[in-house]
Design an enzyme around this catalytic site. Structure first.
Site, PDB file in Angstrom:
ATOM      1  N   LYS A   1       0.960  -1.353   0.047  1.00 15.90           N
ATOM      2  CA  LYS A   1       0.041   0.062   0.015  1.00 15.90           C
ATOM      3  C   LYS A   1       0.928   1.409   0.054  1.00 15.90           C
ATOM      4  CE  LYS A   1      -0.406  -0.497   5.091  1.00 15.90           C
ATOM      5  NZ  LYS A   1      -1.268  -1.208   6.078  1.00 15.90           N
TER       6      LYS A   1
ATOM      7  N   TYR B   1      16.256  29.738   9.542  1.00 15.46           N
ATOM      8  CA  TYR B   1      15.036  30.234   9.986  1.00 15.46           C
ATOM      9  C   TYR B   1      15.006  30.239  11.654  1.00 15.46           C
ATOM     10  CZ  TYR B   1      13.193  30.362   5.340  1.00 15.46           C
ATOM     11  OH  TYR B   1      12.956  30.558   3.989  1.00 15.46           O
TER      12      TYR B   1
HETATM   13  C1  LIG Z   1      -0.242  -2.302   6.500  1.00 17.32           C
HETATM   14  C2  LIG Z   1      -0.681  -3.441   6.930  1.00 17.32           C
HETATM   15  C3  LIG Z   1       0.305  -4.738   7.421  1.00 17.32           C
HETATM   16  C4  LIG Z   1       1.695  -4.643   7.292  1.00 17.32           C
HETATM   17  O1  LIG Z   1       2.079  -3.959   8.559  1.00 17.32           O
HETATM   18  P1  LIG Z   1       3.640  -3.889   8.610  1.00 17.32           P
HETATM   19  O2  LIG Z   1       3.647  -3.490  10.173  1.00 17.32           O
HETATM   20  O3  LIG Z   1       4.210  -2.888   7.870  1.00 17.32           O
HETATM   21  O4  LIG Z   1       4.278  -4.989   8.629  1.00 17.32           O
HETATM   22  C5  LIG Z   1      -0.621  -5.836   7.537  1.00 17.32           C
HETATM   23  N1  LIG Z   1      -1.804  -5.962   7.638  1.00 17.32           N
HETATM   24  C6  LIG Z   1      -2.818  -4.895   7.455  1.00 17.32           C
HETATM   25  C7  LIG Z   1      -4.167  -5.218   7.372  1.00 17.32           C
HETATM   26  C8  LIG Z   1      -2.074  -3.764   7.168  1.00 17.32           C
HETATM   27  O5  LIG Z   1      -2.947  -2.627   6.969  1.00 17.32           O
END
Ligand SMILES: *Cc1c(COP(=O)(O)O)cnc(C)c1O
Length: 374
Positions: A43, A264
């Site tokens: 994702k 800044y």
């Molecule tokens: C993002 C996600 C993962 C992966 O999690 P990590 O901590 O990056 O390994 C696994 N399962 C779901 C449902 C997620 O949304």
């Protein structure tokens, strides 16, 4: 190498994505979860690493898990024939036909999604795999255990291929051993006697809760070589390799007198005469503005051993630039290469110095940063 336009080398910032590190980390997941299949979670543009790089580096995964149906379309267009899981299922009913055409597996987490699936006529030759999501205590998505079995039977009865899924809220609490225990117990109790494969483990569970792997693991952050806890020390010995290297160059050097201030707000005051390196990287590139004085930047100071040297940030990060203390790098000059994060500087260390976790920094890599897949 920088951004090239008409053969010109432009601003020197670059994100290099190392597909070999992807392969290494995926193998590491296989070693830790040899009995499980792997949903590689990609994702958020593969946590900022680009879908192209993920497809190349993670091609031997069993499936990809993502959010957006457009990304599933892209994967199929690019020839991906393996499984695809839509991690939050359908956002709207009208996505169902396309999901079916694309042969995506669906997470189902709420009553509306169940009703959409009930209306849809399942083609028994190409059934849809449903990962039914149970809320075992995270209290974000999913059915509570008391309604879970009923929903399972409703969809099972009309031909969907049913599987079981939950998500841990505290798998990263390395120092509190029962962190997944209660959720795991509830999950197992609730699915007792039901058919279907299981999917539970995120990266933290894969690394630290080998009793909670299930049939399909769902690694995200560990594939990218960063830490589920946000602390690099927690994965230092886990044999993971950072996939993204964010690099740039020193584009100017200032000589300050004792008492002069930088940038800044003048947050940093020179305690003595010193050289300051100006680096082409700022918060508009995704570098955190919250980075405190002392946040490490690796500088290639031309030393023969190639070791380079860590120089601390001094002064506030601005939109396009940040400033580092060059007192320990007398040989650094305009054009010296720097690494903002990668193998020399763990992204989690930069994150820790900025009150966040590595996840946020890699996901927030800005679109203006050129990405080079190596
Ligand atoms: C993002 C996600 C993962 C992966 O999690 P990590 O901590 O990056 O390994 C696994 N399962 C779901 C449902 C997620 O949304």
């Amino acid at each position: 190498m920088g951004n090239t336009a008409n053969g010109l080398i432009n601003r020197p910032i670059l994100a290099s994505i190392h597909t070999e590190a992807f392969r290494h980390n995926l193998n590491r997941v296989r070693e830790l979860a040899p009995e499980s299949k792997i949903w590689s979670v990609i994702k958020a543009r593969a946590y900022g690493h680009s879908f192209d790089a993920a497809l190349k580096g993670l091609a031997s995964t069993d499936g990809f898990a993502l959010l957006d149906i457009h990304d599933a379309v892209w994967l199929r267009e690019r020839g991906w024939k393996g499984r695809i899981l839509l991690l939050e299922g359908l956002f709207h009913e009208n996505e169902l036909v396309l999901t079916h055409e694309l042969a995506c597996d669906l997470v189902v987490h709420c009553e509306a999604q169940v009703e959409w699936l009930e209306k849809f006529k399942v083609n028994t030759h190409t059934p849809i795999n449903v990962f039914l999501k149970m809320n075992t205590g995270m209290n974000r998505l999913g059915f509570k255990p008391d309604s879970y079995r009923t929903v399972f039977h409703r969809l099972h009865a009309i031909g969907y291929h049913m599987h079981h899924m939950t998500h841990f809220a505290n798998a990263d609490q390395v120092d509190h051993p029962p962190s997944v225990g209660a959720q795991l117990e509830l999950f197992e109790e609730t699915i007792a006697g039901l058919e279907g494969s299981t999917s539970l483990a995120n990266s933290a569970a894969i690394l630290w809760h080998r009793n909670a792997l299930g049939d399909w693991v769902r690694p995200g952050i560990m594939l990218y070589g960063a830490s589920p806890t946000g602390l690099f020390s927690d994965i230092e010995h886990a044999h993971l390799k950072p996939v993204m290297q964010l690099s740039s160059e020193i584009i100017d050097i200032q000589a300050l007198e004792k008492g002069e201030r930088i940038g800044y707000g003048g947050r940093y005051e020179a305690p003595e005469a010193m050289r300051i390196g100006i680096i082409a990287c700022g918060y508009a590139d995704g570098y955190p503005r919250q980075a405190k004085d002392g946040t490490p930047v690796w500088v290639n100071d031309g030393a023969k051993n190639g070791g380079g040297i860590i120089c601390p940030i001094v002064g506030r990060v601005s939109m396009d630039m940040l400033t580092i203390d060059l007192r320990d790098a007398p040989n650094a000059r305009i054009g010296s290469k720097v690494e903002l994060w990668g193998e020399k500087v763990p992204v989690d260390t930069v994150a820790q110095m900025s009150d966040t976790i590595g996840y946020e920094l890699i996901c927030a890599l800005a679109p203006r940063v050129p990405v080079q897949i190596v």
